[in-house]
Motif scaffolding. Structure first.
Motif, PDB file in Angstrom:
ATOM      1  N   ARG A 136       0.600  13.226   3.676  1.00  0.00           N
ATOM      2  CA  ARG A 136       1.895  12.550   3.558  1.00  0.00           C
ATOM      3  C   ARG A 136       1.692  11.064   3.228  1.00  0.00           C
ATOM      4  NH1 ARG A 136       6.338  12.476   1.239  1.00  0.00           N
ATOM      5  NH2 ARG A 136       8.063  11.437   2.280  1.00  0.00           N
ATOM      6  N   ALA A 137       0.747  10.450   3.929  1.00  0.00           N
ATOM      7  CA  ALA A 137       0.467   9.031   3.662  1.00  0.00           C
ATOM      8  C   ALA A 137       0.034   8.851   2.208  1.00  0.00           C
ATOM      9  CB  ALA A 137      -0.602   8.510   4.615  1.00  0.00           C
ATOM     10  N   LEU A 154       2.837   8.791  -0.082  1.00  0.00           N
ATOM     11  CA  LEU A 154       3.631   7.553  -0.007  1.00  0.00           C
ATOM     12  C   LEU A 154       2.882   6.342  -0.551  1.00  0.00           C
ATOM     13  CD1 LEU A 154       5.061   8.097   3.592  1.00  0.00           C
ATOM     14  CD2 LEU A 154       6.322   8.363   1.455  1.00  0.00           C
ATOM     15  N   GLU A 155       1.602   6.545  -0.853  1.00  0.00           N
ATOM     16  CA  GLU A 155       0.788   5.449  -1.374  1.00  0.00           C
ATOM     17  C   GLU A 155       1.323   4.969  -2.720  1.00  0.00           C
ATOM     18  OE1 GLU A 155      -3.919   5.592  -0.153  1.00  0.00           O
ATOM     19  OE2 GLU A 155      -3.251   6.583  -1.974  1.00  0.00           O
ATOM     20  N   VAL A 156       1.233   3.677  -2.928  1.00  0.00           N
ATOM     21  CA  VAL A 156       1.592   3.120  -4.226  1.00  0.00           C
ATOM     22  C   VAL A 156       0.437   3.431  -5.165  1.00  0.00           C
ATOM     23  CG1 VAL A 156       2.107   1.004  -5.497  1.00  0.00           C
ATOM     24  CG2 VAL A 156       2.958   1.296  -3.163  1.00  0.00           C
ATOM     25  N   LEU A 172      -7.381   7.366  10.780  1.00  0.00           N
ATOM     26  CA  LEU A 172      -8.438   8.330  10.419  1.00  0.00           C
ATOM     27  C   LEU A 172      -9.276   7.853   9.238  1.00  0.00           C
ATOM     28  CD1 LEU A 172      -6.272  11.574  10.696  1.00  0.00           C
ATOM     29  CD2 LEU A 172      -7.984  10.807  12.340  1.00  0.00           C
ATOM     30  N   ASP A 195       0.825  -1.212   0.000  1.00  0.00           N
ATOM     31  CA  ASP A 195       0.000   0.000   0.000  1.00  0.00           C
ATOM     32  C   ASP A 195       0.858   1.261   0.000  1.00  0.00           C
ATOM     33  OD1 ASP A 195      -2.479  -1.406   0.190  1.00  0.00           O
ATOM     34  OD2 ASP A 195      -2.027  -1.814   2.297  1.00  0.00           O
ATOM     35  N   TYR A 196       1.986   1.175   0.709  1.00  0.00           N
ATOM     36  CA  TYR A 196       2.838   2.359   0.871  1.00  0.00           C
ATOM     37  C   TYR A 196       4.299   1.987   0.700  1.00  0.00           C
ATOM     38  CZ  TYR A 196      -1.367   4.110   3.218  1.00  0.00           C
ATOM     39  OH  TYR A 196      -2.648   4.470   3.511  1.00  0.00           O
ATOM     40  N   ASP A 203     -12.993   9.315   2.482  1.00  0.00           N
ATOM     41  CA  ASP A 203     -11.886   8.394   2.775  1.00  0.00           C
ATOM     42  C   ASP A 203     -11.410   8.540   4.215  1.00  0.00           C
ATOM     43  OD1 ASP A 203     -11.694   7.389   0.098  1.00  0.00           O
ATOM     44  OD2 ASP A 203     -10.768   9.291  -0.475  1.00  0.00           O
ATOM     45  N   TYR A 204     -11.427   9.781   4.704  1.00  0.00           N
ATOM     46  CA  TYR A 204     -10.885  10.071   6.034  1.00  0.00           C
ATOM     47  C   TYR A 204     -11.811  11.015   6.789  1.00  0.00           C
ATOM     48  CZ  TYR A 204      -6.581   8.462   3.778  1.00  0.00           C
ATOM     49  OH  TYR A 204      -5.645   7.731   3.099  1.00  0.00           O
ATOM     50  N   ASP A 247      -3.164  16.056  11.750  1.00  0.00           N
ATOM     51  CA  ASP A 247      -3.856  14.914  11.138  1.00  0.00           C
ATOM     52  C   ASP A 247      -3.990  15.107   9.631  1.00  0.00           C
ATOM     53  OD1 ASP A 247      -4.156  13.486  13.451  1.00  0.00           O
ATOM     54  OD2 ASP A 247      -6.233  14.095  13.818  1.00  0.00           O
ATOM     55  N   SER A 270      -0.712  14.471   8.066  1.00  0.00           N
ATOM     56  CA  SER A 270      -0.397  13.033   8.069  1.00  0.00           C
ATOM     57  C   SER A 270      -1.110  12.329   6.922  1.00  0.00           C
ATOM     58  CB  SER A 270      -0.823  12.386   9.393  1.00  0.00           C
ATOM     59  OG  SER A 270       0.017  12.819  10.432  1.00  0.00           O
ATOM     60  N   ILE A 271      -2.373  12.684   6.734  1.00  0.00           N
ATOM     61  CA  ILE A 271      -3.137  12.066   5.643  1.00  0.00           C
ATOM     62  C   ILE A 271      -2.480  12.367   4.302  1.00  0.00           C
ATOM     63  CG2 ILE A 271      -5.316  12.170   4.356  1.00  0.00           C
ATOM     64  CD1 ILE A 271      -6.698  12.637   7.115  1.00  0.00           C
TER      65      ILE A 271
END
Lengths: 188, 188
Positions: free
Chosen positions: B181-182, B185-187, A185, A161-162, B161-162, B175, B178-179
């Protein structure tokens, strides 16, 4: 209380995964899943810390009773992830970390597609090689073997996923935490 | 260069979305999408900042030329998201923020399911009411209307999604980051 997240982490040797996880596991919201194995403990290995060392009979009976999340045979020994501590800790709201190689991760994906799959990558193959050389603990042959293995493992990274590129440890840890926070979240 | 993320943000009135976005938009990796409208500007509103104020003919011709990502008619006026600046900024690698109410967000979801949908929620309806009362800028009737609307909007939150619960501004901003950034980094 919300259930914790099942987090699968894979990385080629030399990506700094160990150091990263050590830092992350200081937070007691995480639980590190200890693998079962039937192989003999090495001198420095502690039962229940590095592995749960089981007899072949015991491992087999766990398989038979659906007690393994995933397992594989390698060099005539079994290696696997016991289901019970994983489920128990998820139910306690803990985030369970499975540190596992790519093949194992793919097996987990089959049975737990809801898990979060994080791949830790080196900035480059050249950098990985530099890091392994710098450690100076292995022969050139072993290093070359690890580099070749890393190349193969990297081809699996898009199944995750990441992807965190561990260029700088602090940044990589922050990225890991951002991913986990975002997953917390997420609308489930 | 990677394309930026399309980020759709919705929140009931009084959730602190404005303050949050103001803080986030200080980072110039973000681009805030300005909506088009055919309604008359209010005295304090600036063309190109609060809205792009267009004639009905101009808006209609943008619709005809597939120039709108989404739009709706409300009280005999059009409101919508122009496609061009969104695409241009995504191609520049910027994260494009669409601040949009739930209906509009659902329309975006139809055409851009790859967008990231973030709902900002109040800690509770009671807290939302307290915040709106504290502002002391609206009549009781308007406040009650907003609270009722918030209740309806909250029923849509599971389509996102969040969900960020804005209990404490600093935490909510963290938060949000963070979302993002995640998601980086997601594929993909």
């Amino acid at each position: 209380m919300n259930k914790g997240l099942l987090i699968v982490v894979s990385a080629p040797s030399g990506c700094g995964k160990g150091t990263m996880l050590k830092e992350i596991l200081k937070d007691n919201r995480y639980y590190y899943s200890v693998s079962d194995t039937t192989r003999e403990p090495r001198p420095n290995e502690i039962d229940g810390i590095h592995y749960n060392f089981l007899s072949k009979e015991k491992f087999q009976s766990k398989i038979d009773q659906d007690g393994m999340l995933e397992y594989a045979e390698y060099c005539e020994n079994y290696y696997g992830t016991p289901k019970k501590p994983v489920e128990e800790n998820l139910n306690l709201g803990k985030h369970v970390i499975l540190e596992i190689e790519v093949q194992g991760a793919m097996r987990v994906k089959q049975v737990r597609p809801d898990a979060k799959f994080i791949f830790i990558a080196p900035p480059s193959i050249e950098e990985l090689e530099r890091r392994l050389l710098k450690r100076d603990t292995e022969t050139m042959e072993v290093i070359q073997e690890r580099v070749s293995k890393a190349k193969i493992e990297l081809t699996y990274s898009n199944q995750y996923d990441y992807i965190i590129v561990n260029d700088e440890l602090k940044k990589a840890i922050k990225d890991f935490k951002s991913i986990v926070r975002a997953c917390e979240l997420e609308v489930r």
